[in-house]
Design an enzyme around this catalytic site. Structure first.
Site, PDB file in Angstrom:
ATOM      1  N   ASP A 183       0.833  -1.209   0.000  1.00  0.00           N
ATOM      2  CA  ASP A 183       0.000   0.000   0.000  1.00  0.00           C
ATOM      3  C   ASP A 183       0.870   1.262   0.000  1.00  0.00           C
ATOM      4  O   ASP A 183       2.084   1.209   0.296  1.00  0.00           O
ATOM      5  CB  ASP A 183      -0.905  -0.053   1.238  1.00  0.00           C
ATOM      6  N   ASP A 185     -10.698   1.999  -3.542  1.00  0.00           N
ATOM      7  CA  ASP A 185     -11.313   1.774  -2.230  1.00  0.00           C
ATOM      8  C   ASP A 185     -12.826   1.844  -2.332  1.00  0.00           C
ATOM      9  O   ASP A 185     -13.522   1.550  -1.356  1.00  0.00           O
ATOM     10  CB  ASP A 185     -10.813   2.818  -1.224  1.00  0.00           C
TER      11      ASP A 185
HETATM   12  C1  DGJ Z   1      -5.893   1.812   1.810  1.00  0.00           C
HETATM   13  C2  DGJ Z   1      -6.248   0.603   1.004  1.00  0.00           C
HETATM   14  O1  DGJ Z   1      -6.705   0.982  -0.257  1.00  0.00           O
HETATM   15  C3  DGJ Z   1      -7.260  -0.228   1.751  1.00  0.00           C
HETATM   16  O2  DGJ Z   1      -7.640  -1.326   0.967  1.00  0.00           O
HETATM   17  C4  DGJ Z   1      -6.671  -0.666   3.056  1.00  0.00           C
HETATM   18  O3  DGJ Z   1      -5.589  -1.527   2.816  1.00  0.00           O
HETATM   19  C5  DGJ Z   1      -6.231   0.547   3.849  1.00  0.00           C
HETATM   20  N1  DGJ Z   1      -5.366   1.398   3.090  1.00  0.00           N
HETATM   21  C6  DGJ Z   1      -5.541   0.130   5.122  1.00  0.00           C
HETATM   22  O4  DGJ Z   1      -5.065   1.193   5.815  1.00  0.00           O
END
Ligand code: DGJ
Length: 724
Positions: free
Chosen positions: A476, A546
């Site tokens: 991430d 997301d």
């Molecule tokens: C952002 C990501 O896009 C989510 O899927 C998740 O992993 C969160 N970060 C966790 O902090």
């Protein structure tokens, strides 16, 4: 031979199966572009390089051979009479930035040279041929080597440039684009992918304006906002027919794609590192390599262009054992638990999901350091044993005992001020001495240009991988770069930091994969904030957004599919009401939309109703049944998401199978929906799941006229198989 050189015309002909790219060396030894488009025979094309622009204020080179401002220049230079956007600008030791590259020599050879330290497409000697042209500025001693690789099977050309300081004095690169492409006159629309967090890669098509038009990022990452891609479409080009040129940059940092169209429609496109906040100091003998740029030509419209990118990126950019292997069907706990979990909770999710057919549990954010919320812990990559009693090793063993794989979330490039790492090494962040640091999601950015930072991250990650069985990592990246300065770089090299950051990121990714060759990486950046071709070189799948709402995903996945293959588009079924939009849609709709990607789940399966669990079993069976046609088939976008409906289909390469998905977004009082297949063999006979039999020709031309009345946000699938 796809690349030919004519001594007679002093011309280069780069041929792909259906396109030609032609340029020549003129009397002044300038490289002059002649043609790019549908395949043509090898003829003298020099007359086609005459531009009809307003010549009144153009200047000619001192040898009187060339007016660069009104000549389609193969690799345009700044400050020597080309007043349009230029690809190259080098400031020489005396402080001047006029640059003038002329042809010196060339070579043509089979294969594609590998790039040093940067991601790029690759190909065997059977698949590719390369043209390398050396050009030189005789005043400064700077050299530019232009690389063009042609693919035997795709209508794609990969390009990049190497600049070498062949003088005995220092010089500074101020702009060095990876490619410059002159497009034949026409009425052009530009298409691009814009967005924001949770609204990534929406496709917009509009009339190309005159003047300079830019698609750029200066966030230190390719970002959610402007994907490193544009296409130029003839005004009459549709999804299926007409000229389409795609431009895609294999780069995860600050990118720039600019177009400049003059009064007569003559059009130049440059694509490369954004010159804003960029510079590179070259000592005598040093070289700089640009990222790779890919151009695709299609006469089969936007859809044809996309299918070329899909195949090229799936087969000749993604790497490793997972590139064409069946990916594990995963469940991720993020939307199911957020930070609120312990080892029993995770184990129970895995157990119940495993019983329904899920193959891997991915433990997301919150398993390390003091990470009970997003205000602490980033940088402390040590398991939190208060939360996960017995550590990751035990949890992973228990999950493997269920017959499942185990995956783990990391955000290596970031650090919370509230972390042991920050307390020990505040200087490891990007920061400008004396200036307060901006903060995003409560975190700062580590200086990835530093080897000590990368060594620390590698050791932490590798150690965890060595002590627990982990098949997958979600990588991430949740904020962009500000106050970007490195404590280790001298003042004259501080403007190199953005690019050095990206090179450091690539190095760490590569090192991790070399040490753990079977690892499956999934890229992520607050959803799809760094979903670019460079990341696909390391992670063959990428968390797309997301926003997991199936209806929102129609736009996001449609836009993403303009460039990126389905096998890269990570897509999950999540709980309802959806956490981002509060919208509720059926399990079936959520699954049918998620099937157009690397399918998975992101919810707390222990809270699901028995009815939904039964539905989940059916979905998983469908996932297996349709996996090959979806992941290895060709995508045809039938109805773009338009607020009313949306449809797409996949057709297997041998055209023996097809799967069509239709989504009714907003229903009307009508009894039928109509849609036509594309991509079938008109002469084959196909049967759908209800036993209806037609020729491919009928399925494609008469289409489907029998779908039942549908409600808002419902889906319908039609699966065709060939009858012999
Ligand atoms: C952002 C990501 O896009 C989510 O899927 C998740 O992993 C969160 N970060 C966790 O902090």
């Amino acid at each position: 031979m796809p690349i030919l050189y004519s001594e007679e015309f002093k011309s280069f002909y780069l041929n792909t199966p259906n396109s030609s790219y032609v340029f020549h060396v003129n009397d002044g030894n300038f490289l002059v572009h002649d043609y790019y488009g549908a395949k043509i025979p090898m003829e003298d094309m020099k007359a086609h390089s005459l531009m009809t622009g307003n010549t009144g204020f153009s200047v000619k080179s001192a040898d009187l051979t060339t007016a660069p401002d009104i000549t389609p220049m193969e690799y345009s230079c700044n400050g020597s009479g080309d007043f349009r956007i230029s690809a190259l600008q080098i400031r020489e030791a005396r402080g001047n930035a006029s640059t003038d590259m002329r042809y010196v020599s060339h070579k043509i050879y089979r294969g594609k040279p590998t790039m040093k330290d940067q991601p790029a497409t690759y190909g065997t000697e059977a698949e590719t041929e390369t043209l390398e042209i050396l050009t030189r500025d005789s005043v400064t001693g700077a050299e530019a080597t232009l690389y063009y690789t042609v693919f035997e099977n795709y209508d794609a050309i990969a390009r990049r440039v190497k600049i070498t300081n062949a003088s005995d004095k220092e010089m500074d690169l101020e702009r060095v684009y990876s490619s410059c492409t002159e497009i034949p006159f026409g009425n052009w629309d530009i298409g691009h992918l814009y967005g924001a967090w949770a609204r990534e890669r929406k496709f917009e098509r509009k009339e190309l304006p005159r003047g300079i038009h830019s698609i750029e990022s200066k966030r230190g990452a390719s970002g959610h906002f402007n994907n490193p891609f544009i296409c130029l479409l003839d005004r009459n080009t549709t999804e299926d027919v007409g000229d389409a040129y795609g431009f895609s940059l294999i780069y995860s940092g600050n990118c720039s794609i600019q177009t400049e169209a003059n009064v007569d429609g003559d059009l130049r496109v440059i694509m490369g590192i954004n010159p804003t906040d960029f510079g590179w100091h070259l000592n005598p003998g040093e070289s700089f390599e640009t990222p790779e740029a890919v151009t695709v030509y299609s006469a089969d419209g936007l859809g044809g262009m996309s299918r070329t990118f899909h195949k090229l990126y799936r087969n000749n950019l993604c790497r490793g054992p997972w590139k064409n292997a069946k990916r594990p069907l995963l469940i991720n706990n993020w939307e199911g638990t957020y930070f609120n979990f312990d080892e029993e909770k995770i184990y129970n999710i895995a157990k119940q999901a495993g019983e329904l057919g899920v193959e891997m549990l991915v433990l997301d954010d919150g398993w390390f350091g003091a990470r009970d919320h997003d205000r602490a812990g980033l940088g402390d990559w040590f398991v939190n044993e208060e939360k996960l009693k017995g550590g990751l090793g035990l949890l992973s063993d228990r999950i493997h005992a269920l017959g499942m794989k185990f995956g783990l979330w990391f955000e290596p490039e970031m650090i919370n001020p509230d972390s042991d790492l920050y307390r020990a090494h505040p200087d490891w962040c990007l920061r400008v001495e004396g200036r307060p640091m901006s903060i995003g999601r409560n975190q700062y950015v580590l200086d990835m240009s530093r080897k000590d930072v990368r060594d620390y991250l590698f050791d932490c990650m590798d150690n965890i991988l060595k002590h627990a069985k982990i098949e997958y990592i979600k990588w991430d990246f949740n904020r962009n770069l500000s106050e970007a300065a490195s404590a280790l770089l001298p003042a004259e090299r501080q403007n190199e930091i953005f690019h050095r950051y990206v090179l450091g990121l690539y190095e760490l990714l590569e090192r991790l994969l070399q040490a753990n060759p079977d690892l499956l990486l999934e890229g992520c950046s607050g959803g799809g904030g760094r979903f670019d071709p460079a990341m696909l070189y390391y992670s063959p799948q990428y968390w797309t957004s997301d926003d997991t709402d199936a209806i929102e995903r129609l736009d996001i996945q449609y836009g993403t599919s303009i460039v990126y293959p389905t096998s890269a588009i990570s897509s999950h079924v999540s709980a309802c009401p959806n956490h981002q939009t509060r919208r509720s849609v059926s399990m079936q709709t959520r699954a049918d939309v998620a099937l157009a990607g690397t399918f998975g789940y992101e919810l707390d399966v222990t809270k699901m109703s028995e009815e939904d669990k039964e539905e989940m079993k059916k979905q998983i069976a469908e996932y297996h049944k349709y996996y090959d046609v979806i992941h290895f088939g060709e995508l045809y976008r039938l109805i773009p998401p338009n607020g009313e409906e949306c449809a797409w289909c996949y057709v297997s390469e041998d055209k023996s199978e097809a799967l069509l998905t239709f989504v009714c977004v907003r229903c009307h009082p009508k009894t039928r929906h109509r849609v036509k297949f594309r991509g079938l063999d008109p002469n084959k006979t196909y049967q759908d799941q209800d036993g209806t039999v037609h020729s491919g020709s009928v399925w494609m031309n008469a289409g489907i006229n029998y779908m039942p009345p549908m409600q808002d946000h419902t889906t319908f699938k039609i699966h065709l198989t060939e009858i012999k």
